[in-house]
Every structure is written in C-alpha cells, then in structure tokens.
Design a protein around this motif. Structure first.
Motif, mmCIF file in Angstrom:
data_model
loop_
_atom_site.group_PDB
_atom_site.id
_atom_site.type_symbol
_atom_site.label_atom_id
_atom_site.label_comp_id
_atom_site.label_asym_id
_atom_site.label_seq_id
_atom_site.Cartn_x
_atom_site.Cartn_y
_atom_site.Cartn_z
ATOM 1 N N THR A 60 75.480 69.982 -4.604
ATOM 2 C CA THR A 60 75.733 68.639 -4.082
ATOM 3 C C THR A 60 74.974 68.416 -2.789
ATOM 4 O O THR A 60 74.358 67.369 -2.581
ATOM 5 C CB THR A 60 77.231 68.432 -3.854
ATOM 6 O OG1 THR A 60 77.937 68.614 -5.088
ATOM 7 C CG2 THR A 60 77.499 67.026 -3.331
ATOM 8 N N GLY A 61 74.996 69.433 -1.896
ATOM 9 C CA GLY A 61 74.285 69.310 -0.632
ATOM 10 C C GLY A 61 72.787 69.202 -0.840
ATOM 11 O O GLY A 61 72.103 68.462 -0.128
ATOM 12 N N ALA A 62 72.271 69.924 -1.834
ATOM 13 C CA ALA A 62 70.838 69.870 -2.115
ATOM 14 C C ALA A 62 70.444 68.494 -2.641
ATOM 15 O O ALA A 62 69.401 67.944 -2.266
ATOM 16 C CB ALA A 62 70.457 70.953 -3.124
ATOM 17 N N ARG A 63 71.276 67.931 -3.506
ATOM 18 C CA ARG A 63 70.978 66.587 -4.030
ATOM 19 C C ARG A 63 71.014 65.549 -2.920
ATOM 20 O O ARG A 63 70.156 64.662 -2.849
ATOM 21 C CB ARG A 63 71.971 66.220 -5.139
ATOM 22 C CG ARG A 63 71.719 66.945 -6.467
ATOM 23 C CD ARG A 63 72.506 66.303 -7.592
ATOM 24 N NE ARG A 63 73.940 66.474 -7.409
ATOM 25 C CZ ARG A 63 74.643 67.500 -7.892
ATOM 26 N NH1 ARG A 63 74.025 68.448 -8.576
ATOM 27 N NH2 ARG A 63 75.936 67.576 -7.699
ATOM 28 N N ALA A 70 68.743 70.128 5.083
ATOM 29 C CA ALA A 70 69.534 70.456 3.899
ATOM 30 C C ALA A 70 68.743 71.230 2.857
ATOM 31 O O ALA A 70 69.265 72.170 2.239
ATOM 32 C CB ALA A 70 70.108 69.176 3.275
ATOM 33 N N ILE A 71 67.490 70.856 2.607
ATOM 34 C CA ILE A 71 66.740 71.482 1.512
ATOM 35 C C ILE A 71 65.583 72.349 1.985
ATOM 36 O O ILE A 71 64.893 72.952 1.170
ATOM 37 C CB ILE A 71 66.211 70.419 0.523
ATOM 38 C CG1 ILE A 71 65.184 69.498 1.196
ATOM 39 C CG2 ILE A 71 67.357 69.602 -0.052
ATOM 40 C CD1 ILE A 71 64.561 68.482 0.242
ATOM 41 N N LYS A 130 60.105 72.425 1.188
ATOM 42 C CA LYS A 130 60.346 71.569 0.023
ATOM 43 C C LYS A 130 60.418 70.100 0.396
ATOM 44 O O LYS A 130 59.911 69.232 -0.321
ATOM 45 C CB LYS A 130 61.622 72.004 -0.690
ATOM 46 C CG LYS A 130 61.439 73.260 -1.517
ATOM 47 C CD LYS A 130 62.557 73.440 -2.520
ATOM 48 C CE LYS A 130 62.253 74.585 -3.470
ATOM 49 N NZ LYS A 130 63.272 74.729 -4.523
ATOM 50 N N ALA A 131 61.058 69.790 1.526
ATOM 51 C CA ALA A 131 61.134 68.396 1.948
ATOM 52 C C ALA A 131 59.741 67.844 2.239
ATOM 53 O O ALA A 131 59.425 66.701 1.914
ATOM 54 C CB ALA A 131 62.024 68.263 3.176
ATOM 55 N N LEU A 180 67.952 63.283 -1.551
ATOM 56 C CA LEU A 180 68.057 61.827 -1.476
ATOM 57 C C LEU A 180 67.719 61.319 -0.078
ATOM 58 O O LEU A 180 66.993 60.328 0.086
ATOM 59 C CB LEU A 180 69.473 61.391 -1.860
ATOM 60 C CG LEU A 180 69.762 59.883 -1.762
ATOM 61 C CD1 LEU A 180 68.858 59.112 -2.721
ATOM 62 C CD2 LEU A 180 71.240 59.609 -2.072
ATOM 63 N N LEU A 181 68.225 62.000 0.953
ATOM 64 C CA LEU A 181 67.937 61.592 2.330
ATOM 65 C C LEU A 181 66.445 61.734 2.646
ATOM 66 O O LEU A 181 65.853 60.874 3.300
ATOM 67 C CB LEU A 181 68.767 62.421 3.310
ATOM 68 C CG LEU A 181 70.271 62.150 3.309
ATOM 69 C CD1 LEU A 181 70.997 63.160 4.193
ATOM 70 C CD2 LEU A 181 70.567 60.728 3.787
#
Length: 305
Positions: A20-23, A253-254, A258-259, A27-28
């Motif tokens: 959930t945190g990764a999603r 978060a990710i 990757k971001a 999204l952010l």
C-alpha cells in the motif's frame, strides 16, 4: 526512556514500504512529475512579461510566503542542527540553482528542447542517489535507465538539428544541481515531513530572494498580463512548493532511484503542454520517443535493487 535530543524530531522508521505504501508513493511521485511537466510552459508564459532574474526571484519569494504561512500555522519545530547541511543542498539545487539555470536557458531555447535535455535528470538523480544513500540498483535497472536516457538524448539532438545549443550549458548545470537537491531532500524526508523540507528551504532563502526581487524588478522590464500572472502562480505554488512536497514524499516511499525513473515521462508530458499551451510544433519522432521511454520506465519499476 526518550533519548531524542531536545528540539529534534525522532527519526522515522527506515523499513521499506509495504504494497500500500509503495502504491501511494508511486502515485505521489507521478503527481509530482505531472506538476513539474508544466514548469517550462509556465516559465515561458512568465518570461513574456518579466525578465529571467525577476521570474526566478519572484517564484521563490511567493512560494516562501506560502510555505512560511503553513509552517507557522502548524507551529512546525525549527529543524535540528544536523538537518541544515542537507537543507543547504536543497536550497542551492531546488530553490536557486534549477529555477535560475532553466529560466536563463528558456530565454533562447524552446520549451520542447529544454524538456528533452532535462529528461536526463532521472539518470542523474539515480546516480546521485546511489552515491548518497549507498543503494545499489540492479544491472537491469541501470541498463534500462541508460537506454531511456539515450532515447531522450537522441530525441533532443533530432529536435535541435543534431547540434547542442548554447542554452544546453545552463540545462546541464540545472541537471546536476537539481539531482543533488532531489537526493538530499528525499534523505531529509526520513526525519522531516516532505513539505517542511522544501518549506524551510524556501523560507531560509528569503534574506537572499527578497532583495534579489527588488533589484531585478528595478532593472528588468515588467509587463503583467493574465498569462504572465498565471505562469508565475504555477511555478511558485505548483512547481516550487506543492509539486516538491508530493515528489519528496514519493521518493521517500519508493526510493530515489525508482522515483527518478518515473521522471523520464516528464519531458514527453511537457512536449504535449508546449503544443497545447504555446503552439510549438513537434516532429513525428515524439510518439516513437514516448513509446521507448515508457518501456524503459516499466523495466526500471520492475527491476529489483
């Protein structure tokens, strides 16, 4: 027993995010990319009625006033001494360096050309992040990142007739300082809320940006129109503050690497805005570059560290 030093915020947990945190982080980060994709067209609007130095200084001052109001409203604690070196990097890279260099570049470069050159930012950010955080992305990740950057470079050269422009020097400088600011800001969000990271960086610059605004407005021509004001509002509120907030949250978060690869889509989004908002003309190479970049994004998001 609480051993947190007085005035400091306790460090946040460093465990990796769950699904959930990764999603949410993805999204952010995507929202941040979408916000940033409008920065160059909005800057081009602002430059129609303001000089480059005025544009850079005003955007920082307006964003700082909003950020300062938010910090006062929630009575945010003053950053601890250990946070200030990182905030200084954010100031130099995000608040001053990137807006200044890109604004100067856009005086002689089209938004389309500037967008694809700055498309190298994901690879630059990933490299800074690997050095700063000690992360070691997989070989597949780096291959996809390099291929994505190669697509962007090829597209940039095709757009400019095969020769780099003088504005490219400003854009390459912007790449370096922005990547450093992104990486350091993401590191700080482990201990400070993301909006406070960019908020304190903006507020700390007021002693520089307020006098700079006064001098720039006195030296450069001013011709305010609705379009100029809209451009300034977007680069100040959207790009400089709100966009940075969601972007830092997403990176924290990710992961920085990757971001940063999600940002490969940013120049292509900017190309769309340059056509819709500025009336610039694109070649047929744009769809091909879009497909290549999106494939690279998919690979980097699936590659494990």
């Amino acid at each position: 027993m609480d051993t947190t030093p007085a005035g400091a915020q306790p460090a946040r947990a460093t465990a990796g995010p769950g699904p959930t945190g990764a999603r949410l982080g993805t999204l952010l980060a995507v929202l941040g990319v979408a916000t940033f994709s409008l920065t160059f067209p909005a800057t081009a609007w602002a430059l129609k009625g303001l000089g480059p130095w005025s544009t850079m200084a005003i955007r920082s001052v307006l964003a700082a006033l909003v950020a300062g109001g938010c910090l006062l409203a929630v009575r945010a604690p003053f950053p601890a001494r250990r946070h200030w070196p990182g905030l200084a990097v954010v100031v130099g890279g995000i608040v001053i360096g990137f807006p200044l260099f890109t604004t100067l570049a856009l005086e002689t470069s089209s938004t389309a050309h500037a967008a694809v050159v700055v498309g190298l930012l994901p690879l630059t950010t990933a490299a800074f992040g690997a050095v700063r955080t000690g992360a070691r992305p997989s070989r597949v990740f780096w291959i996809a990142a390099v291929v994505g950057a190669a697509v962007v470079i090829t597209f940039a050269l095709q757009q400019s007739g095969g020769e780099p422009t003088s504005a490219d020097l400003f854009l390459f400088a912007a790449l370096l300082v922005c990547a450093a600011g992104y990486t350091e800001g993401a590191t700080l969000t482990r201990e400070l809320p993301g909006w406070q990271v960019i908020g304190w960086a903006l507020v700390c610059c007021l002693p520089l940006t307020l006098p700079a605004t006064a001098v720039a407005l006195a030296m450069e021509p001013v011709n305010l129109t609705a379009q100029v004001v809209a451009g300034m509002v977007w680069v100040s509120m959207g790009s400089q503050f709100v966009g940075m907030y969601v972007w830092y949250r997403g990176m924290a978060a990710i992961g920085v690497a990757k971001a940063s690869q999600l940002q490969l889509a940013q120049p292509l989004l900017t190309l769309v805005w340059s056509v819709l908002l500025l009336g610039e003309h694109l070649t047929l190479a744009a769809p091909l570059a879009a497909v290549g970049v999106l494939v690279c994004i998919g690979v980097t998001q699936r590659a494990r560290s």
